[in-house]
Every structure is written in structure tokens, then in C-alpha cells.
Design an enzyme around this catalytic site. Structure first.
Site, PDB file in Angstrom:
ATOM      1  N   SER A 194      -4.606   4.056  -1.077  1.00 31.35           N
ATOM      2  CA  SER A 194      -3.966   4.743  -2.195  1.00 31.35           C
ATOM      3  C   SER A 194      -4.592   6.141  -2.346  1.00 31.35           C
ATOM      4  O   SER A 194      -4.571   6.916  -1.398  1.00 31.35           O
ATOM      5  CB  SER A 194      -4.092   3.907  -3.471  1.00 31.35           C
ATOM      6  OG  SER A 194      -3.241   4.400  -4.482  1.00 31.35           O
ATOM      7  N   GLU A 321       5.616  -1.517  -1.551  1.00 26.22           N
ATOM      8  CA  GLU A 321       4.568  -0.822  -2.302  1.00 26.22           C
ATOM      9  C   GLU A 321       4.795  -0.873  -3.811  1.00 26.22           C
ATOM     10  O   GLU A 321       3.883  -1.139  -4.589  1.00 26.22           O
ATOM     11  CB  GLU A 321       4.494   0.640  -1.848  1.00 26.22           C
ATOM     12  CG  GLU A 321       4.000   0.854  -0.430  1.00 26.22           C
ATOM     13  CD  GLU A 321       2.490   0.794  -0.324  1.00 26.22           C
ATOM     14  OE1 GLU A 321       1.816   0.695  -1.363  1.00 26.22           O
ATOM     15  OE2 GLU A 321       1.980   0.855   0.812  1.00 26.22           O
ATOM     16  N   HIS A 469       1.590  -2.779  -3.277  1.00 32.26           N
ATOM     17  CA  HIS A 469       0.558  -1.765  -3.122  1.00 32.26           C
ATOM     18  C   HIS A 469      -0.818  -2.376  -3.399  1.00 32.26           C
ATOM     19  O   HIS A 469      -1.059  -2.925  -4.468  1.00 32.26           O
ATOM     20  CB  HIS A 469       0.842  -0.635  -4.124  1.00 32.26           C
ATOM     21  CG  HIS A 469      -0.055   0.553  -4.007  1.00 32.26           C
ATOM     22  ND1 HIS A 469      -0.028   1.404  -2.929  1.00 32.26           N
ATOM     23  CD2 HIS A 469      -0.995   1.049  -4.848  1.00 32.26           C
ATOM     24  CE1 HIS A 469      -0.901   2.371  -3.112  1.00 32.26           C
ATOM     25  NE2 HIS A 469      -1.508   2.176  -4.265  1.00 32.26           N
TER      26      HIS A 469
END
Length: 567
Positions: A194, A321, A469
């Protein structure tokens, strides 16, 4: 079972570590809370870091150092402090011995939107990765207003990117000191997820990081992600400071004197929604050119020109995600806008006229088949693409043109009980699910743990396919919710594969080398021009072609069409 040991460090001093156990019960050595830079307090607040000073006596490395100041992402209380927050942890399988080859080093950069997170073992325990013969380093860096405020007056020495410069300083520490732990300073892999993945990508673009690492793993983020961009100046924080002052030197003086909690209050009051077309106020910026600038050109320009640190790369995303959005909305109390104007990535949206913007909005609605009353679930593919997937795709396209090193692409698709981001996000009662999982971990074993786990999984979940995610992190690190790994389960098999792939890459520049990748049963093929081979990490490992091909083509065509109109 823990025992303290004295480790003779480099010129900085002596470090006391401890014995800990990996998930199999095998012991390793842990050295935590090691300062790699001076405390960023007083006149050093917001400025580039300075190297750590030597200490007297023995440094206690048996417990974690403080996190850098932030608001806890789940519980919303203030955590961390500035004194010694620039620290790192080092985990090794054995103490160094004469005649033993130096070991590959893996440096982890945590995510959290440049606003949250730390190197804490609650999220990033070494229990899985340390089963392989590597040295793991996990770092802290300054976040939010502390790490990413940027003033226009360069004489004030707050030129932005302090958090990224912290990462560079940590890598310098590794280069100068990791040999004392038995690590090879000439074989360093930097990896992150991320905002950590975007940070790692920025490190490949920064002249300050040249020569400090030799491979990178970029997970679910890139320098081209629309949220990986901050703003210059202080206009956006003046009203939240409740001041009419315009002089940046006076504003800096006020900010440097503020208590940590007051600064975080200012930060949390500034809108910071995760929307592709919304500007993140505290994030990486392009600095004015100077020898101390972390980055002084737009990332896209650097990628096109090839003027960056060229190393082997692993890069990829999860299969869904944006499934994590529901959880963030619940825990942060955010409302999500579904105005499709704001779903146009910021770098593109800034170039569009009002008429062109309307054209792109219509194209988005038609391609993603969005209903008139757009709901969060119906936009998962859209948000996955414009926040994560297409930025990584564009980055790969540029790298394949200018980087002669191998580039390995992946998609993490595995769905299991340890996909904690997705489980928490899609639970009908996410706070109940998380709390029961947390308490079950604290209890350890027995009837009470089993009962709490049963309650955690009885709350019901939205039926949405794909990995969210951050789901892959539970298979790389021992986290607070993942201490109990069932032997021979699909979760353990996935963990072993992921750990093997990542550490093989660190050791050999190749995740499936001829002599060491055979037990994985597959050869991971690097991407080529117009041939995006990728490894699908599912219940089994499979080589496929062109991840998210139709969706990436849609956005490629949008960028091409409206870029040509500007030429």
C-alpha cells in the site's frame, strides 16, 4: 521462552536482544527499538532526519520502540511519540559467526496511507519470514503532518517528504550496520505494501536512495497511485490551526511548539478521503531541485526517462483491492462519494476540460455497468482499478521500456480464513468480528478461545469474491489475529509458498530459481513488452497472461485519448 543476550553492535554501542520463537517453535533472535536517526523533536520536527548518535552502556533491544505519532486506525486513540520513533527492528535466525556467509537482508516498509501504521509485531511479526535464511528489518517512519508537511520557503528546511527521507536514513543505517548482525549490505531487498509499496517505488525513483538496495517488492501501491501525492504550502491547514497568519516561518514556529495531540487533531480534521480524484494533503511531493531533494521531477517523467535506480522488481496487487473499503468506512466513520468525477484519477482529471470530464464519466458508467444509484459494492472493480491496479500496470509498462532487470508480476487471489482485511471489512458486524478475533488471540488456547472464534465467524459476511487490499500480509507476517496456523491447511501452504517466493527473490534475484524453486512446482516468468506474464497466487500457483486485461485497456485508452488531445 525468552532469554536475553548481549550483542556487540557497530560504533553506536552495545545492544541487548532476546530469544523468541517462530510459528514452528524454533528460536530466533530479536533486536527491537534500535534508533537509526535522532529524535525528530524541537527544531528537528518536520525536517530531514539526522543520523543516530552513539549511546552509552547497553541499549535495551528486548522490547519494541515507540511508533511515530498517529491516530490508531481502529480505536481512534493517539499512539506513539516523537522521541525515538525513528527506530527499527532486526530479526535473525542465529548470531553471526566467523566464516559464515553474510545473509540476504529484507527491509519492510509498512503501509497506512502515509498516515497510520508502525513496525509493531501486532501487524508485522517475523514468525513466518524468519523460517527462511534471511535477515528481516522492519522500520518506522514519520507519518501524516509530521512526515509530509511541505513549506514553500525552502530556507525553512521543511521541503517535504521527511517520512521518505526517514526511509532513506534507515537504509543507510542498514548499509553501515547490518554486517554486525550477519547481514550482507550488498544484498538488500526493500519491500512494502500500500503506502509502503508506493514508498518502495518512490525509493527506486530517488537519487538519495541510490546504491542502498538491490531489489524491490512493490505490493498494491506505486508512485503513480493517485493517492500517493501530497500538496505544498500550508493553505489547507491554516483554518484548522485557527490562525490568519500567512508567514510560513511564523506558522512553522507555531507548529513546532504544538503538543503532539494538538497536531494530530489538526490533521484528523482535514478531509482525507480515499477517492482517486481527491488530493491527499499529507503525502509525497515533488520538491524544488537541490542536492537534498528526495525527488524533484514528476514520477511519470522519471519512469519515462529511465532516470532512476534500476533493480529487479516484483510488483502486483490483490484480486479485489477495494473490498477493504467497507471496513474503512465503518471504522473511520467516512462517507464515500460516488460522484464519478471523483473516480477519475487526479493526474488525469486535472488535465480535462468540463466537457471532457463529462465524457470520461459517461465512459466509466458504461464500462463498469454502474447503476444510476451507485452503491459501494457495485464500484469495487472501479475503485480497485483507479486506486491500485492501473497505477501498478502503468508503472510496469514504463519499467519494461527502461529497466533491463527482470520484472515479475503477480496477483494474490487466495481466499482463506486468514484473509483478515476482507473478513473484517465484509462482516455484517465488523467491530464485533474484530473484537472477538482480538480477544481469542489474547486468550491463546482452550474453550474460551474456541467460543470467541465461533462468535467471530457467526456474525455473517457479505458474499464478495476475491482477496482484499492487504490480505496477503497475513501470509507473510505473524499478526495479532494470525498466531494460530493450522498445520497442512491451505492457509499454511499459501504462507509457505509466499514466504518462499519472496525470500528466494531476496536471495537469488529470482523467486523460482532453478535449484531452489523446484519445490514450488512452477517457473515464474518475468513480463515482456506486450506480454504481461503474471503469477496467480491462489489455492495453487498458476502462470497466466495480462491481469485485469480489459480493465487496464479501458484506462490505457482513456489516458492515451486525452493525452493526445494535449499534444
Amino acid at each position: 521462552m525468552q532469554a536475553n543476550y548481549i550483542f556487540i553492535g557497530p560504533s553506536l554501542g552495545k545492544i541487548e536482544g532476546k530469544l523468541a520463537s517462530n510459528y514452528l517453535g524454533v528460536e530466533y533472535y530479536s533486536f527491537q527499538g534500535i534508533p537509526y536517526a535522532r529524535a525528530p523533536v524541537g527544531n528537528l520536527r518536520f525536517k530531514a532526519p539526522l543520523p543516530a548518535e552513539a549511546w552509552n552502556g547497553v541499549l535495551d533491544g528486548t522490547k519494541e520502540g515507540p511508533a511515530c505519532p498517529s491516530v490508531h486506525v481502529l480505536f481512534r486513540w493517539v499512539i506513539g511519540n516523537e522521541d525515538n520513533c525513528l527506530n527499527l527492528n532486526v530479526y535473525i535466525k542465529e548470531l553471526p559467526k566467523n566464516g559464515v556467509p553474510l545473509k540476504p537482508v529484507m527491509v519492510w516498509v509498512h503501509g497506512g496511507g502515509f498516515t497510520y501504521g508502525s513496525n509493531s509485531t501486532e501487524l508485522y511479526g517475523p514468525e513466518y519470514l524468519i523460517t527462511e535464511d534471511v535477515i528481516l528489518v522492519t522500520i518506522n517512519y514519520r507519518l501524516g503532518i509530521f512526515g509530509f508537511i511541505c513549506l514553500e520557503d525552502e530556507h525553512l528546511e521543511v521541503t517535504g517528504n521527511a517520512g521518505l527521507k526517514d526511509q532513506v536514513m534507515a537504509l543507510k543505517w542498514v548499509r553501515e550496520n547490518i554486517i554486525s548482525f550477519g547481514g550482507d549490505p550488498d544484498n538488500v531487498t526493500v519491500f512494502g505494501q500500500s503506502a509502503g509499496g508506493a514508498s518502495v517505488h518512490f525509493l527506486t525513483l530517488s537519487p538519495l536512495a541510490k546504491g542502498l538496495f538491490h531489489k524491490v517488492i512493490i505490493q498494491s501501491g506505486s508512485a503513480l497511485s493517485p493517492w500517493a501525492s501530497g500538496v505544498r504550502g500550508v493553505k489547507h491547514i491554516r483554518e484548522y490551526m485557527k490562525t490568519e497568519e500567512n508567514d510560513e516561518s511564523k506558522i512553522l514556529s507555531m507548529l513546532q511548539k504544538m503538543p503532539t495531540k494538538e497536531l494530530l487533531t489538526i490533521q484528523t480534521n482535514i478531509p482525507n478521503m480515499i477517492i482517486a480524484g481527491f488530493q491527499r494533503f499529507f503525502g509525497p511531493v515533488v520538491e524544488k531541485p537541490s542536492k537534498d531533494a528526495f525527488i524533484s521531477e514528476e514520477p511519470e517523467h522519471l519512469l519515462k526517462s529511465g532516470n532512476y535506480n534500476k533493480v529487479p522488481i516484483i510488483i502486483g496487487t490483490t484480486s479485489n483491492e477495494a473490498a477493504f473499503h467497507r471496513g474503512i468506512r465503518v471504522f473511520e466513520g467516512l462517507r464515500w462519494s460516488f460522484d464519478c468525477k471523483l473516480e477519475i484519477p487526479l493526474d488525469l482529471r486535472k488535465k480535462l476540460s468540463e466537457k471532457e470530464e463529462a465524457e470520461v464519466v459517461k465512459k466509466i458508467h458504461n464500462f463498469y455497468k454502474l447503476p444510476e444509484d451507485v452503491c459501494e459494492e457495485s464500484s469495487f472493480e472501479l475503485k480497485s482499478d483507479n486506486l491500485f491496479v492501473h497505477g501498478c500496470h502503468r508503472s510496469m509498462n514504463y519499467h519494461i521500456e527502461t529497466n533491463n532487470n527482470p520484472i515479475f508480476c503477480y496477483k494474490f487471489s487466495f481466499e482463506g480464513r486468514m484473509n483478515h482485511t476482507k473478513n473484517v471489512s465484509l462482516a455484517h458486524f465488523p467491530k464485533t468480528h474484530f473484537l472477538c478475533m482480538y480477544l481469542a488471540t489474547m486468550v491463546g488456547t482452550g474453550f474460551m478461545r474456541d467460543m470467541l472464534m465461533k462468535i467471530a465467524y457467526s456474525v455473517g459476511f457479505e458474499k464478495i469474491s476475491g482477496s482484499a487490499h492487504g490480505d496477503e500480509l497475513s501470509y507473510l507476517f505473524g499478526c495479532l489475529l494470525s498466531r494460530q496456523m493450522k498445520p497442512n491447511s491451505s492457509e499454511e501452504k499459501t504462507m509457505k509458498r509466499l514466504v518462499k517466493l519472496w525470500t528466494n527473490f531476496a536471495k537469488h534475484n529470482n523467486p523460482t530459481p532453478e535449484n531452489n524453486g523446484g519445490d514450488l512446482g512452477i517457473k515464474w516468468i518475468p513480463i515482456e513488452k506486450n506480454k504481461h506474464h503474471y503469477l496467480d497466487i491462489e489455492t495453487e500457483l498458476t502462470m497466466k497472461m495480462n491481469p485485469f486485461s480489459e480493465r487496464n485497456k479501458f484506462w490505457n485508452d482513456i489516458y492515451d485519448e486525452y493525452s493526445k488531445k494535449r499534444n
